[in-house]
Design a protein around this motif. Sequence first.
Motif, PDB file in Angstrom:
ATOM      1  N   GLY A 206       0.592   1.691  -2.287  1.00 25.04           N
ATOM      2  CA  GLY A 206      -0.479   1.026  -1.539  1.00 25.04           C
ATOM      3  C   GLY A 206      -1.810   1.625  -1.955  1.00 25.04           C
ATOM      4  O   GLY A 206      -2.668   1.896  -1.139  1.00 25.04           O
TER       5      GLY A 206
ATOM      6  N   ASP B 154       0.393  -1.218  -6.097  1.00 21.20           N
ATOM      7  CA  ASP B 154      -0.162  -2.077  -5.048  1.00 21.20           C
ATOM      8  C   ASP B 154       0.259  -3.509  -5.345  1.00 21.20           C
ATOM      9  O   ASP B 154       0.320  -3.891  -6.515  1.00 21.20           O
ATOM     10  CB  ASP B 154      -1.700  -1.965  -5.011  1.00 21.20           C
ATOM     11  CG  ASP B 154      -2.268  -2.409  -3.679  1.00 21.20           C
ATOM     12  OD1 ASP B 154      -2.553  -1.547  -2.826  1.00 21.20           O
ATOM     13  OD2 ASP B 154      -2.403  -3.642  -3.471  1.00 21.20           O
TER      14      ASP B 154
ATOM     15  N   HIS C   7      -1.354   6.087   1.757  1.00 19.34           N
ATOM     16  CA  HIS C   7      -2.593   6.285   2.519  1.00 19.34           C
ATOM     17  C   HIS C   7      -3.155   4.976   3.053  1.00 19.34           C
ATOM     18  O   HIS C   7      -3.458   4.062   2.282  1.00 19.34           O
ATOM     19  CB  HIS C   7      -3.652   6.976   1.643  1.00 19.34           C
ATOM     20  CG  HIS C   7      -4.809   7.438   2.462  1.00 19.34           C
ATOM     21  ND1 HIS C   7      -5.884   6.633   2.740  1.00 19.34           N
ATOM     22  CD2 HIS C   7      -5.013   8.595   3.125  1.00 19.34           C
ATOM     23  CE1 HIS C   7      -6.720   7.286   3.518  1.00 19.34           C
ATOM     24  NE2 HIS C   7      -6.214   8.486   3.774  1.00 19.34           N
TER      25      HIS C   7
END
Length: 260
Positions: free
Chosen positions: A35, A56, A100
Amino acid sequence: MSTAFEAALKVRNAADYADFLFPHLHDDFHVLDVGCGGGTITLGLAERVAHVIGVDPSEGELADVRRYAAEHQIENVEFRVGSVYGLDFPSGNFDACLCHSTIETLSRPLDGLIEIQRILKPGGVLGVACVEYGGLILAGPNDEVIRRFYAVRERVWQLENAADPYLGRRLRGLLKRAGFERVIATAKYFSYGSSEDVQSFGLARAEDCRDPWYASSAKKHGLATAQDLDAMSEAWVEWSSSPEAYAAFAWCRALGWKQL
Ligand SMILES: C[S@@+](CC[C@H](N)C(=O)[O-])C[C@H]1O[C@@H](n2cnc3c(N)ncnc32)[C@H](O)[C@@H]1O
């Protein structure tokens, strides 16, 4: 390279946001940043370890950081399109993983954590972090309107299944349930308490009120009218130049180690 990316690199940096993971990284580590979004934190990790892969689902997010890494000959970082629900890596592949500001956006956070555990080596460490709306501190003018902005944002996130504003407090339990052997949960406050920080924070929130997705979702769910949104935006602008203004946000973090 766009100045917007370089500005983001300064603001959204690993030193501030991934500091809790730093003491557990070694320079020979292979790290996954899942991510990774715009990849600004990923680049900071790459300064400390042997190799980092940022993953991602959004190809568009990765274009600027790929270009920046190529231009600056940063050769120990790569970016791939993928999802935390099915990471395209063998089991036991990474020494460490950062997740995160992503776990709270997942509809199945536990499944994501279980998949992260799979790709970690035995003894490997995960650092996960997300904002926690229960830890919001605000002072300054237009208190009621400004708090309403956050109340609307929370509801929009929930109703649109965009993010869970209260997942931060559950990280320890989630990592335990995902099977991490040792888990340590902490929190860190990010403060906006200088004239410059108050100004940029307030003006950014004023812009958020005009964000098409936020504005249309708020109107669609009957949470705010166009006039309300204008009033909120103006309230933030006034807040941003007030000597009374102060804001602080809690970020919950957890470290989890996979069983040896
Ligand atoms: C708020 S951004 C955080 C980006 C970056 N980690 C940071 O903190 O700057 C959340 C990111 O999670 C990504 N994301 C959403 N669903 C995901 C999934 N299933 N697997 C991996 N990443 C996902 C989004 O594309 C987005 O880039």
